[in-house]
Design an enzyme around this catalytic site. Structure first.
Site, PDB file in Angstrom:
ATOM      1  CE  LYS A   1      44.469 -41.764 -20.180  1.00 21.85           C
ATOM      2  NZ  LYS A   1      43.400 -42.324 -21.000  1.00 21.85           N
TER       3      LYS A   1
ATOM      4  CG  ASP B   1      41.243 -42.342 -18.037  1.00 21.46           C
ATOM      5  OD1 ASP B   1      41.137 -43.000 -19.082  1.00 21.46           O
ATOM      6  OD2 ASP B   1      41.628 -42.852 -16.974  1.00 21.46           O
TER       7      ASP B   1
HETATM    8  P1  NAP Z   1      34.970 -43.559 -14.417  1.00 21.09           P
HETATM    9  O1  NAP Z   1      33.761 -42.959 -15.044  1.00 21.09           O
HETATM   10  O2  NAP Z   1      35.685 -42.796 -13.387  1.00 21.09           O
HETATM   11  O3  NAP Z   1      34.561 -44.995 -13.862  1.00 21.09           O
HETATM   12  C1  NAP Z   1      35.509 -45.888 -13.372  1.00 21.09           C
HETATM   13  C2  NAP Z   1      34.783 -47.082 -12.780  1.00 21.09           C
HETATM   14  O4  NAP Z   1      35.764 -48.068 -12.453  1.00 21.09           O
HETATM   15  C3  NAP Z   1      34.042 -46.769 -11.499  1.00 21.09           C
HETATM   16  O5  NAP Z   1      32.943 -47.597 -11.373  1.00 21.09           O
HETATM   17  C4  NAP Z   1      35.106 -47.066 -10.431  1.00 21.09           C
HETATM   18  O6  NAP Z   1      34.580 -47.388  -9.153  1.00 21.09           O
HETATM   19  C5  NAP Z   1      35.769 -48.284 -11.036  1.00 21.09           C
HETATM   20  N1  NAP Z   1      37.146 -48.359 -10.540  1.00 21.09           N
HETATM   21  C6  NAP Z   1      38.130 -47.435 -10.676  1.00 21.09           C
HETATM   22  N2  NAP Z   1      39.249 -47.821 -10.051  1.00 21.09           N
HETATM   23  C7  NAP Z   1      38.962 -49.031  -9.517  1.00 21.09           C
HETATM   24  C8  NAP Z   1      39.711 -49.957  -8.765  1.00 21.09           C
HETATM   25  N3  NAP Z   1      40.995 -49.718  -8.411  1.00 21.09           N
HETATM   26  N4  NAP Z   1      39.087 -51.113  -8.400  1.00 21.09           N
HETATM   27  C9  NAP Z   1      37.810 -51.356  -8.760  1.00 21.09           C
HETATM   28  N5  NAP Z   1      37.052 -50.507  -9.468  1.00 21.09           N
HETATM   29  C10 NAP Z   1      37.612 -49.363  -9.841  1.00 21.09           C
HETATM   30  O7  NAP Z   1      36.076 -43.901 -15.538  1.00 21.09           O
HETATM   31  P2  NAP Z   1      35.834 -44.364 -17.053  1.00 21.09           P
HETATM   32  O8  NAP Z   1      35.991 -43.176 -17.907  1.00 21.09           O
HETATM   33  O9  NAP Z   1      34.595 -45.192 -17.147  1.00 21.09           O
HETATM   34  O10 NAP Z   1      37.131 -45.278 -17.302  1.00 21.09           O
HETATM   35  C11 NAP Z   1      37.148 -46.677 -17.046  1.00 21.09           C
HETATM   36  C12 NAP Z   1      38.289 -47.327 -17.809  1.00 21.09           C
HETATM   37  O11 NAP Z   1      38.120 -47.093 -19.216  1.00 21.09           O
HETATM   38  C13 NAP Z   1      39.694 -46.811 -17.484  1.00 21.09           C
HETATM   39  O12 NAP Z   1      40.621 -47.877 -17.646  1.00 21.09           O
HETATM   40  C14 NAP Z   1      39.929 -45.793 -18.571  1.00 21.09           C
HETATM   41  O13 NAP Z   1      41.319 -45.559 -18.793  1.00 21.09           O
HETATM   42  C15 NAP Z   1      39.291 -46.499 -19.755  1.00 21.09           C
HETATM   43  N6  NAP Z   1      38.926 -45.650 -20.882  1.00 21.09           N
HETATM   44  C16 NAP Z   1      38.090 -44.590 -20.712  1.00 21.09           C
HETATM   45  C17 NAP Z   1      37.741 -43.821 -21.808  1.00 21.09           C
HETATM   46  C18 NAP Z   1      36.763 -42.694 -21.702  1.00 21.09           C
HETATM   47  O14 NAP Z   1      36.400 -42.137 -22.741  1.00 21.09           O
HETATM   48  N7  NAP Z   1      36.264 -42.329 -20.530  1.00 21.09           N
HETATM   49  C19 NAP Z   1      38.276 -44.114 -23.063  1.00 21.09           C
HETATM   50  C20 NAP Z   1      39.109 -45.225 -23.226  1.00 21.09           C
HETATM   51  C21 NAP Z   1      39.425 -45.989 -22.111  1.00 21.09           C
HETATM   52  P3  NAP Z   1      34.688 -46.302  -7.962  1.00 21.09           P
HETATM   53  O15 NAP Z   1      33.720 -45.237  -8.352  1.00 21.09           O
HETATM   54  O16 NAP Z   1      34.330 -47.054  -6.744  1.00 21.09           O
HETATM   55  O17 NAP Z   1      36.120 -45.823  -7.968  1.00 21.09           O
END
Ligand code: NAP
Length: 454
Positions: free
Chosen positions: A135, A175
């Site tokens: 990561k 991510d």
């Molecule tokens: P993303 O597109 O950047 O979206 C993240 C979302 O979570 C946004 O709505 C953001 O709001 C919100 N968020 C982030 N930090 C926050 C906080 N401290 N408090 C409240 N809301 C918060 O990211 P993503 O890819 O969807 O990832 C979301 C989660 O899934 C993470 O835990 C990531 O590790 C996990 N994940 C992602 C993938 C993938 O393929 N992308 C795969 C496995 C797991 P704001 O815009 O206001 O910050």
């Protein structure tokens, strides 16, 4: 509903390994939490297979193979030099090249990247695909930055990181804060520096330049496929359920899309500024316009959608639901929120995000007999489809959406099967946390033992 035993304490045989993690990694609380969660499950496994202890497999797994920290200097639009910190934790390569996303968020520290990398090892093992765990990321905040600033940051980040990457070495993806735009800038710089079109070095690429269909959708879709399997296994269905999804980023948007397609109603979603409630069901087209195209705050959704309300304070978990899909970030759902959800009749939780539920919340769910799908199983569809992207790159092929989505569905079903079977084998039916940890660990540990002292 069956109540599960709450085994949160670490088996005495594993305590010294955990103490060493605390001593060696001071202040890295998220990393401690992730290790404690896995070790908390492994007591029965090492009692049945003491050779894992004799060969110090746990101590070895708690120490990353390599940790890279670097300076990322770049110039903002005002001509001011900015300095960020970059990280890549190459955690375990016993099952394949290091594989795991990059996170750009101001909260990113070494301990964050280590917790995510540690989780990734077992998640990747559960997919049954040949990928190790890693990561990375940076404390850079892309919010409010122009495209040109994001590009200059990504170019500087890759100018250092490229020497550690390679399709057989280390393959990052997106991510939080890293989506298609960032992957494009990162790949462009990698290609330029190395003078190689090595498509398999990054996943989450655009469809025109080596990306896979269904990769964008994969984590959100996969989480819902997993929740569907959990429901089926318990004689329930997602059809007609009331669902709350936290976040409104990549994972959340496609979880909302799939729940809606399967006949559930998503009544609330959020970002870090608050949450919206829309009893008629979240309008996906409007949400994508607000979050993906215009990069606005979630309040803009409520402003344009009759009947929807925006709540700036409080918790999205106050909204009653049958199914909760936390898809934002770590530790976003605590014990109090879990109690509130349980009091409203919650039946299923599947973690789209990594470690979104605190240990206290997980305990409440287990005691209340709520079905709980941990992230390392429930959100593995993203990395599994990244591995499918690598397969397509290696064979210079491009599959249809339907074919790739069908593979994703099969992978999520087989992860579910594997987790359930392992839990039953140890006399812990319905314990998804135990099943995921024990199954992922066993596969990695056996490979480590076969390779000698590594
Ligand atoms: P993303 O597109 O950047 O979206 C993240 C979302 O979570 C946004 O709505 C953001 O709001 C919100 N968020 C982030 N930090 C926050 C906080 N401290 N408090 C409240 N809301 C918060 O990211 P993503 O890819 O969807 O990832 C979301 C989660 O899934 C993470 O835990 C990531 O590790 C996990 N994940 C992602 C993938 C993938 O393929 N992308 C795969 C496995 C797991 P704001 O815009 O206001 O910050």
């Amino acid at each position: 509903m069956t109540t599960l035993a709450t085994e949160t304490t670490i088996d005495p045989a594993l305590q010294s390994a955990y103490d060493e993690v605390l001593r060696r990694n001071p202040g890295e609380h998220e990393f401690h939490q992730a290790v404690e969660e896995v070790l908390g499950s492994l007591g029965p496994v090492v009692r049945r297979h003491p050779h894992y202890l004799e060969a110090s497999v746990i101590e070895r797994l708690c120490e990353p193979e390599r940790q890279i920290i670097f300076r990322v200097p770049w110039t903002d639009d005002a001509g001011q030099v900015q300095i960020n910190r970059g990280f890549r934790v190459e955690y375990s390569s016993v099952l394949g090249p290091y594989k795991g996303g990059l996170r750009f968020h101001p909260s990113v520290m070494l301990g964050t990247v280590k917790f995510l990398g540690f989780e990734q090892i077992f998640k990747n093992a559960l997919t049954g695909m040949p990928i190790g765990g890693g990561k990375g990321g940076s404390d850079f905040d892309p919010k409010g930055r122009s495209d040109a600033e994001v590009m200059r940051f990504c170019q500087s980040f890759m100018t250092e990181l490229y020497r550690h990457l390679g399709e057989y070495t280390d393959v990052p993806a997106g991510d939080i804060g890293v989506g298609g735009r960032e992957i494009g800038y990162l790949f462009g710089q990698y290609k330029r520096i190395t003078n190689r079109y090595e498509a398999g070095v990054l996943t989450g690429k655009g469809l025109a330049w080596g990306g896979s269909r269904a990769r964008t959708e994969a984590t959100g879709f996969g989480t819902v496929y997993f929740a569907r399997e959990m429901a089926r296994h318990a004689g329930l269905s997602l059809e007609g359920t009331r669902v709350v999804v936290s976040g409104s980023g990549n994972v959340a948007i496609y979880a909302i899309a799939k729940v809606t397609e399967l006949g559930g109603t998503v009544v609330a979603c959020s970002d870090s500024s608050g949450y919206v409630v829309d009893e008629a069901g979240i309008d996906l087209e409007l949400l994508r316009e607000v979050k993906e195209e215009r990069r606005e705050r979630i309040s803009a959704y409520a402003a344009r959608r009759p009947g929807a309300t925006f709540v700036a304070a409080g918790s999205i978990w106050d909204v009653p639901c049958d199914v909760a899909l936390p898809c934002a970030t770590q530790n976003e759902l605590d014990e109090a929120a879990a109690r509130q959800l349980v009091s409203h009749g919650l039946e299923i939780v599947a973690e789209g995000a990594n470690m979104p539920c605190t240990p206290g919340a997980v305990r409440v769910f287990r005691e209340a007999g709520v079905l709980f799908g941990p992230g390392k199983a429930a959100n593995a569809g993203g990395v599994a489809t990244s591995a499918l992207e690598m397969q397509q790159n290696a064979s210079r092929d491009s599959w249809t959406f339907e074919h790739t989505d069908a593979r994703l569905g099969q992978i999520m079903t087989s992860i579910h099967e594997r987790v359930v079977t392992t839990a039953e084998d140890y006399g812990r039916p319905g314990d998804y946390v135990f099943g995921a940890n024990a199954s992922g660990f066993t596969q990695v540990a056996d490979a480590m033992l076969a390779m000698g002292v590594i």
